[in-house]
Design a protein around this motif. Structure first.
Motif, mmCIF file in Angstrom:
data_model
loop_
_atom_site.group_PDB
_atom_site.id
_atom_site.type_symbol
_atom_site.label_atom_id
_atom_site.label_comp_id
_atom_site.label_asym_id
_atom_site.label_seq_id
_atom_site.Cartn_x
_atom_site.Cartn_y
_atom_site.Cartn_z
ATOM 1 N N ALA A 194 32.646 -26.529 12.692
ATOM 2 C CA ALA A 194 32.105 -25.289 13.239
ATOM 3 C C ALA A 194 32.500 -24.119 12.355
ATOM 4 C CB ALA A 194 32.626 -25.082 14.665
ATOM 5 N N GLU A 198 30.200 -21.587 10.089
ATOM 6 C CA GLU A 198 30.295 -20.136 10.216
ATOM 7 C C GLU A 198 30.727 -19.491 8.906
ATOM 8 O OE1 GLU A 198 29.348 -18.431 12.708
ATOM 9 O OE2 GLU A 198 28.944 -20.098 14.061
ATOM 10 N N SER B 82 22.993 -22.040 11.928
ATOM 11 C CA SER B 82 24.102 -22.111 12.875
ATOM 12 C C SER B 82 24.002 -23.442 13.597
ATOM 13 C CB SER B 82 24.017 -20.952 13.858
ATOM 14 O OG SER B 82 22.740 -20.932 14.447
ATOM 15 N N MET B 83 25.059 -23.758 14.328
ATOM 16 C CA MET B 83 25.081 -25.091 14.925
ATOM 17 C C MET B 83 25.798 -25.070 16.271
ATOM 18 S SD MET B 83 26.023 -28.589 12.986
ATOM 19 C CE MET B 83 26.263 -30.144 13.821
ATOM 20 N N VAL B 84 25.256 -25.857 17.184
ATOM 21 C CA VAL B 84 25.909 -26.045 18.472
ATOM 22 C C VAL B 84 26.359 -27.497 18.540
ATOM 23 C CG1 VAL B 84 25.630 -26.007 20.977
ATOM 24 C CG2 VAL B 84 24.450 -24.317 19.557
ATOM 25 N N ARG B 150 27.381 -18.172 20.090
ATOM 26 C CA ARG B 150 27.938 -18.181 18.737
ATOM 27 C C ARG B 150 26.856 -18.592 17.736
ATOM 28 N NH1 ARG B 150 33.074 -21.852 17.695
ATOM 29 N NH2 ARG B 150 31.521 -23.511 17.670
ATOM 30 N N ALA B 151 25.976 -19.477 18.198
ATOM 31 C CA ALA B 151 24.952 -19.954 17.284
ATOM 32 C C ALA B 151 23.896 -18.893 17.011
ATOM 33 C CB ALA B 151 24.309 -21.214 17.852
ATOM 34 N N CYS B 159 18.700 -23.146 13.795
ATOM 35 C CA CYS B 159 19.830 -23.520 14.642
ATOM 36 C C CYS B 159 19.807 -25.015 14.866
ATOM 37 C CB CYS B 159 19.749 -22.787 15.983
ATOM 38 S SG CYS B 159 21.156 -23.166 17.040
ATOM 39 N N MET B 161 21.340 -28.297 16.829
ATOM 40 C CA MET B 161 22.055 -28.602 18.072
ATOM 41 C C MET B 161 22.279 -30.094 18.166
ATOM 42 S SD MET B 161 20.345 -26.076 20.824
ATOM 43 C CE MET B 161 19.972 -24.368 20.439
#
Lengths: 297, 374, 421, 282
Positions: A194, A198, B82-84, B150-151, B159, B161
């Protein structure tokens, strides 16, 4: 109904006490009672054939504060602790990160870091004594190879304490590494990913995520290191005997000298009590801190 | 950027780990602004594919481009995504707000902007008022939303997920599914979403990419996958209860379309296409079966039947139906509802001329009176 | 194990109080340190066996108790917790403290017969000096040493010096040292950790001044002759450059010598056997050089008798000590370790005679006893000594001038000893 | 990172500089850290009096080992050490398990106070209480016995603390399940908590063994006979700083003392480390 519940509770309390009792008994016998006896002894003068021991109140403590050696030794110990604790913790952390990384021959690396831990301190000190030998010792041979002039590591006040510190760090870092290694395993790899997503680099991740997460371990290790910074004096007997001119004398060594060399157990007892008080105080604070910091888990 | 050029282009990518769980020669094009679901059983390579896009894995072979830029060897942070995570990967020592703005701070975004974006993200995800909580003090759904916040806070156009709903309970999952879809459309971002839950895939995706053993089994919109499964695997994986897959050898010869080799043929039929009759009047168009159980779901009833020489089938019947286990029934279907697959490699076969069924079967079971309770 | 010991001792005590005329089996517990590297417990065990064979009514538990410090700790722990121990070998210089702590009894109380009294006179007077306090004898010499000068004859030859003539005066020492100190090798090393006061006693006595009064209540650290002695010691490094600066490590010095890093070293005779075993070159042993006069302190361990033992035990202890200091054992012990044979008779034994004939270095320490002085020891000795040690080290490392350092130590010693006048 | 990193095949397009740096750093530190022991091994194989020359052409000899071996009854000392270490460990495991369990799972008045007392014990240094402890062991009639050496160490605050943490992290559901099945408290402890804390036990055992294998002064003080004395007493015979130490001999003796432990550690290294890793000690 209510009675049943109370009975149940009382029974559990009884069980609890029963479970703790054996350990508590032994602790009382070999730690608390002797500690209290020590406190008692510290209130009397040294008895000799000429002068029987008499109650002295806190005179022994006053003597200690008046003795310049007390301040030298205390200061030495502060430096000793002030360097060994953070440096061994940093080494332990670096070692743990490396021992946890996927690098070739990781088993060897782990073993190498850990091995000093299983050497007797006395044996380790004997070996290091020879490394420190001026000219002839391994350290001087290596520094000599790079053109440095020989150093009398243990024989001069500027380097004696540092030399002792080195041995302690060498002995301790591997031990603390184990705890960090264990803690690192409990951190989910997700967090690192994570952070990478970021845009956090290695350093940012270490500083902003890893270190805070390792905080409970650090506190645990810190307490241990602090105890050891008072406790570990075996090597002094071999390496410097506190010299030259008290340059490397530590509190426990001094206590030891007073008790068994000067035959002055009352002052040794007083000093012991001072150490116990200081450590105990720090322990309580640390414990509070540990409990607080581990809340989020 | 032309409309045709895909937003993400994966070309002939391979990534192998000690021979298992990798992906092989994978090529995918993902259009801008679409919601793409990577679907498949565990170990099929869907997560690896996601991680390859993210840059958490590096491809052994092939190239990956995002927004026309070759990112094959770029670190994740430079791919603009971004990543979840499935576990949400929230930093336990940071508050909700700190978690959300972690990346912004890393990238040294200005204080003002961080504030605005944080407020946006908080309000979009309905987390306002929770900024100072630690993840441990939140419910599962709230944590999920923090991960979502946050993503989206960085405003990346992509994004990723990874099974973001698998740790939520069924009811919550349903509502979050809608929220995510809505959010994606509102923000106009591209989402690549990994799940093993076909319901999730069917209900959310613009495009479903069904994977198996590191390869793409079928890609297309949910309806395609459902109505025209490209393989028997796709047929069995999509749809609930799954399509019954019956070796042609267990069927009466008459129903086999001409030109198909019945020795290596699989017949597939969706539960809603199966017709049950209790009468012993076995026709040349029907199969004999025995009822093994039934589940009443309110609007419909699933009746499971055993067919000798097969793994059985399920029929979806409207309303409440009582059939005692052990009841002998015969199964039939409309000819157009039948799916045919190669018995060996599983690919879909389109018979040139489906053989004409004798008649559209009467819906002989329509009410609970049709079959007397025994 | 211990229960048997206790009950036996207990039984012995009972019988004693019952005034039993029978000489019951007596149990003795003796602690001893090993101060020289190596497995000398075997030698001690052999001696004990020999003693028990001669005295079947006495049973001896000879317990190795670590080094001198460990042994003192061990003895103190045992006595303070009421455990029976009847005798021990401990530092000869602990005598004042042991008396102060009321742990030991003088031999005069135990020595009854004329023969025994004669035995007391049989030791070298220099070795007895440390054990004599207030006109009584509290310690019997056992493993005793003096400081001698070891020198590397090969290096002497290379430097064009006479290998059969070791420097005999300070001047010769310095000039030889200058000839020898080259190519990263040193002329001389005098250890200054561990026992700095001991080495310093050499310089002081050679300069004509002892460091303490005979009754252990006064010290003379700030005497000009003493200050000069320390200045000379420091000067060997700073002015003459024949010795490295800073302190020199006691424990590793022997290794430095046998590896040829220094041509001469001052060290305990207790090292002799080890040097003989390790040195791969021709080495000589000489008395320390003189200045105003020759001299070296003695050192090492004495036998002490503990209080709280029965008369039988005291008698048995005396018998044991007599046995272990008898000429044959003294010779054996001297050959095994390099320590001085404690009586002149020891050097008349065949064993030591033939050893000395083939290895003449072995008698140098004995010869030096003629000019030897007691090892530094006062009341509150460890504290006084520590002050002196620190002063010496402070001077050698250049932290303080010799004068300043010694004056400080003297002031401290005066303060500590005031109580004992 | 996860396992994926360990096994990437040959066709990585970019060299991973971080990893190369890591490897170099880790190796360099490892060599520095192990070098004293390597040197000791080398010195032990040199004739006395030449070891510090670092002359790698000189022939190796085992004379030091022979000398050291013949000087001390190593076999007896070894057996004593094993008995001692086992006894201490057994005592610690029992006492610390019971106490840790109580602190983790029982509510009773004064619990927190006692726990603070236990933590305080960490700071009470047995080294300075030697005279008092000697008197107690002596009064208990345990002088010169393995139990006498071991008893003061058995109620280990460190062990209690570790096990308390471990037990606390065991889900209560497991305990409840066991109790529904009719387990008594002891049954719960034995069947649920102890198995769950197995890695902690292993980790603790390693620390305890390493500590007590190497303890010297206390065993020396409270023992009299070769029948009870541990290996370190044998070692001490060769390191007598009063007259100086022979590096070759002390190295040989050191290696002899730690060899059993070292070999055991090297053989079980993986298991030990794994145990620690799984222990999740924080």
């Amino acid at each position: 109904m209510n009675d049943m519940a109370r009975l149940q509770k009382q029974r559990l309390a009884l069980y609890g006490w029963m479970l703790v009792a054996p350990a508590l008994a032994l602790m009382s016998l070999f730690a608390f009672y002797p500690a209290i006896a020590t406190l008692w002894h510290s209130l009397f003068t040294r008895g000799t054939t000429r002068r029987p021991s008499v109650f002295a109140g806190f005179d022994n403590y006053g003597d200690l504060f008046a003795d310049p050696t007390f301040w030298t030794v205390a200061w030495n110990n502060i430096i000793y602790a002030g360097i060994t604790i953070p440096v061994s913790i940093i080494f332990a952390l670096i070692m743990a990160l490396w021992a946890n990384a996927h690098i070739p021959a990781r088993s060897f690396v782990r073993s190498a870091y850990f091995t000093p831990t299983i050497l007797p301190m006395i044996a380790a000190a004997n070996l290091w004594l020879f490394f420190y030998t001026p000219d002839l010792g391994v350290i001087d041979q290596i520094t000599g190879f790079f053109g440095a002039s020989p150093t009398n590591w243990l024989g001069q006040p500027e380097t004696a304490l540092a030399s002792v510190i080195m041995v302690t760090i060498w002995k301790e870092a591997g031990f603390f590494m184990i705890f960090y290694l264990a803690a690192l395993q409990t951190i989910p790899p997700d967090l690192r990913e994570a952070a990478r997503i970021e845009g956090a680099g290695r350093w940012t991740y270490t500083r902003r995520v890893l270190l805070p997460l390792l905080m409970p371990t650090t506190i645990f290790v810190f307490v241990n290191a602090m105890i050891n910074s008072v406790k570990l004096i075996d090597h002094l007997f071999i390496l410097t005997k506190g010299g030259p001119n008290n340059a490397s004398k530590l509190i426990l060594y001094w206590i030891w000298e007073m008790a068994f060399s000067y035959f002055d157990s009352p002052h040794a007892a007083a000093m012991t009590i001072l150490v116990l008080l200081t450590l105990g105080l720090v322990a309580v604070i640390q414990f509070r801190l540990v409990e607080k910091r581990t809340h989020y888990r | 950027m032309s409309a045709q050029s895909p937003f993400i282009q994966i070309k002939a990518v391979s990534r192998v780990f000690n021979g298992c769980n990798g992906v092989h020669d994978l090529s995918i094009d993902i259009p801008r602004g679409s919601f793409v679901v990577l679907l498949g059983p565990s170990g099929c390579g869907k997560s690896t594919t996601l991680r390859l896009i993210a840059g958490l894995e590096t491809a052994d072979q092939g190239t990956i481009a995002i927004d026309g830029k070759d990112v094959t060897n770029m670190p994740p942070s430079r791919r603009g995504l971004s990543m979840v995570f499935q576990s949400y990967a929230l930093f336990p020592h940071l508050s909700v707000a700190e978690n959300i703005i972690f990346g912004l701070k890393v990238r040294k975004t200005g204080k003002e902007e961080i504030r605005t974006r944080l407020d946006d993200a908080l309000s979009v995800t309905g987390l306002a008022g929770y900024e100072d909580r630690k993840p441990a003090e939140l419910s599962g759904g709230q944590r999920q939303r923090v991960a979502l916040a946050r993503a989206i806070v960085a405003g990346h156009p992509l994004c990723l997920m990874d099974e973001p709903l698998s740790n939520l309970d069924a009811k919550l999952r349903h509502s979050v599914r809608r929220d995510i879809r809505e959010l994606q459309q509102r923000l106009g971002i591209t989402v690549v979403y990994v799940t093993h839950d076909q319901t999730e895939a069917m209900s959310m995706a613009d495009i479903v990419i069904l994977m198996k053993d590191g390869r793409i089994e079928q890609a297309g919109n949910p309806a395609d996958l459902y109505l025209k499964p490209a393989t028997s695997f796709a047929a069995g994986f999509v749809g609930s209860p799954p399509m019954a897959l019956i070796p042609a050898s267990a069927l009466p010869g008459d129903v086999i379309p001409a030109g198909l080799d019945m020795t290596k043929l699989t017949f597939g039929i969706r539960p809603e296409d199966l017709v049950l009759t209790t009468s012993a009047d076995q026709s040349a168009w029907s199969i004999a079966a025995t009822v093994t159980g039934s589940e009443f779901l309110g609007a419909e009833t699933f009746v499971s039947v055993a067919i000798p020489g097969t793994e059985g089938a399920t029929a979806r019947l409207p309303g409440q139906v009582h059939i005692a286990p052990g009841t002998k029934v015969s199964l039939s279907w409309a000819g157009a509802a039948a799916h045919w697959f190669d018995g060996e490699d599983g690919h879909r076969l389109e018979p040139a001329m489906p053989r004409q069924t004798a008649q559209e079967p009467n819906t002989s079971i329509e009410t609970d009176t049709a079959i007397p309770s025994l | 194990m211990r229960n048997i010991v206790t009950s036996a001792a207990f039984a012995a005590g009972l019988m004693a109080t019952a005034a039993s005329p029978a000489f019951a089996a007596t149990e003795l517990t003796m602690y001893y340190p090993i101060a020289v590297g190596g497995p000398l417990t075997n030698v001690i065990d052999g001696m004990i066996e020999g003693f028990e064979a001669e005295h079947p009514d006495v049973k001896v538990n000879a317990i190795y108790a670590g080094n001198y410090d460990d042994t003192r700790l061990r003895a103190v722990s045992a006595l303070k917790s009421g455990d029976p121990a009847q005798l021990s070998v401990m530092f000869s210089i602990d005598v004042y403290d042991l008396i102060e702590q009321d742990l030991i009894v003088p031999f005069d109380d135990v020595v009854k017969t004329a023969e025994d009294k004669e035995w007391l006179k049989g030791f070298y007077p220099a070795l007895m000096a440390n054990g004599e306090v207030d006109g009584k004898t509290w310690g019997i010499p056992f493993q005793r040493s003096t400081i001698v000068m070891y020198y590397n004859k090969d290096m002497f030859r290379e430097a064009g010096l006479d290998p059969e003539h070791a420097p005999a005066t300070w001047e010769e020492l310095v000039s030889a040292g200058k000839a020898l100190a080259k190519d990263g090798k040193w002329g001389l090393m005098v250890p200054s950790t561990g026992y700095p006061y001991w080495m310093f006693q050499c310089f002081a006595i050679q300069n004509g001044k002892e460091l303490m009064s005979k009754d252990g209540t006064e010290t003379y650290f700030d005497d000009p002759a003493v200050v000069e002695a320390l200045e000379f010691w420091r000067g060997l490094a700073t002015d003459e450059k024949i010795m490295p600066e800073g302190t020199i490590e006691w424990g590793t010095l022997r290794q430095a010598f046998v590896q040829g890093q220094t041509a001469m070293m001052w060290h305990s005779t207790g090292n002799l056997s080890a040097v003989k075993r390790e040195a791969k070159f021709d080495f000589g042993v000489a008395m320390l050089p003189k200045h105003k006069k020759p001299g070296s302190p003695t050192g090492g361990g004495n036998f002490y008798l503990f209080k709280n033992s029965s008369d039988e035990q005291k008698a048995a202890s005396l018998a044991l000590i007599k046995y272990m200091t008898a000429p044959e054992r003294a010779a054996e012990w001297s050959i095994a370790t390099g320590y001085v044979g404690v009586t002149p008779e020891a050097y008349e034994t065949d064993a030591l005679k033939s050893y000395a004939a083939e290895f003449p270095q072995a008698v140098v320490a004995r010869d030096q006893l003629e000019v030897a002085i007691p090892e530094f020891s006062t009341y509150d000795t460890a504290r006084v000594r520590e002050g002196l040690n620190n002063a010496i080290q402070a001077a050698l490392t250049g932290e303080k001038s010799p004068k300043e350092a010694l004056e400080g130590a003297q002031a401290e010693a005066t303060r500590l000893l005031r109580a004992f006048h | 990172m996860n396992t994926a990193f360990a096994s990437h095949p040959a066709k990585r397009t970019l060299p991973d500089f971080d990893k190369i740096l890591d490897t170099i750093g880790a190796w360099a530190l490892a060599i520095v850290w192990i070098s004293p022991l390597l040197f000791a091994t080398w010195a032990a194989l040199q004739p006395s009096g030449t070891a510090l020359g670092l002359d790698f052409s000189s022939p190796l000899t085992i004379e030091n080992f022979v000398y050291v071996w013949n000087a001390v009854p190593w076999a007896g000392y070894f057996a004593n050490t094993v008995v001692l270490v086992t006894l201490i460990l057994a005592g610690q495991l029992v006492l610390c398990t019971l106490a840790g369990f109580a602190f983790a799972r029982f509510e009773f008045r004064g619990r927190d106070t006692i726990f603070i007392l236990v933590l305080l014990q960490l700071f009470i240094l047995p080294e300075v209480l030697i005279v008092e402890n000697y008197a107690i062991v002596s009064k208990l009639g345990l002088f010169d016995t393995a139990l006498g050496i071991g008893l003061p160490y058995m109620a280990s605050a460190f062990g209690i603390f570790l096990l308390r943490q471990a037990f606390k992290s065991v889900p209560v559901e497991l305990e409840e399940a066991a109790r529904i099945e009719g387990c008594s408290w002891m049954g719960v402890l034995w069947k649920v908590y102890v198995p769950a804390a197995k890695p902690v036990y292993l980790a603790y055992a390693l620390v305890s063994i390493a500590t007590h294998w190497n303890n010297f002064l206390w065993p020396l003080i409270v023992t009299n006979s070769p029948d009870t004395r541990p290996l370190t007493v044998g070692l001490s015979l060769f390191g007598a700083p009063e007259t100086g130490v022979d590096i070759s001999v002390i190295s040989a003796a050191t290696i002899m003392t730690v060899a059993p432990l070292l070999i055991a550690f090297l053989i079980f290294q993986r298991q030990f480390i794994q145990a620690f890793l799984r222990a999740g000690i924080r």
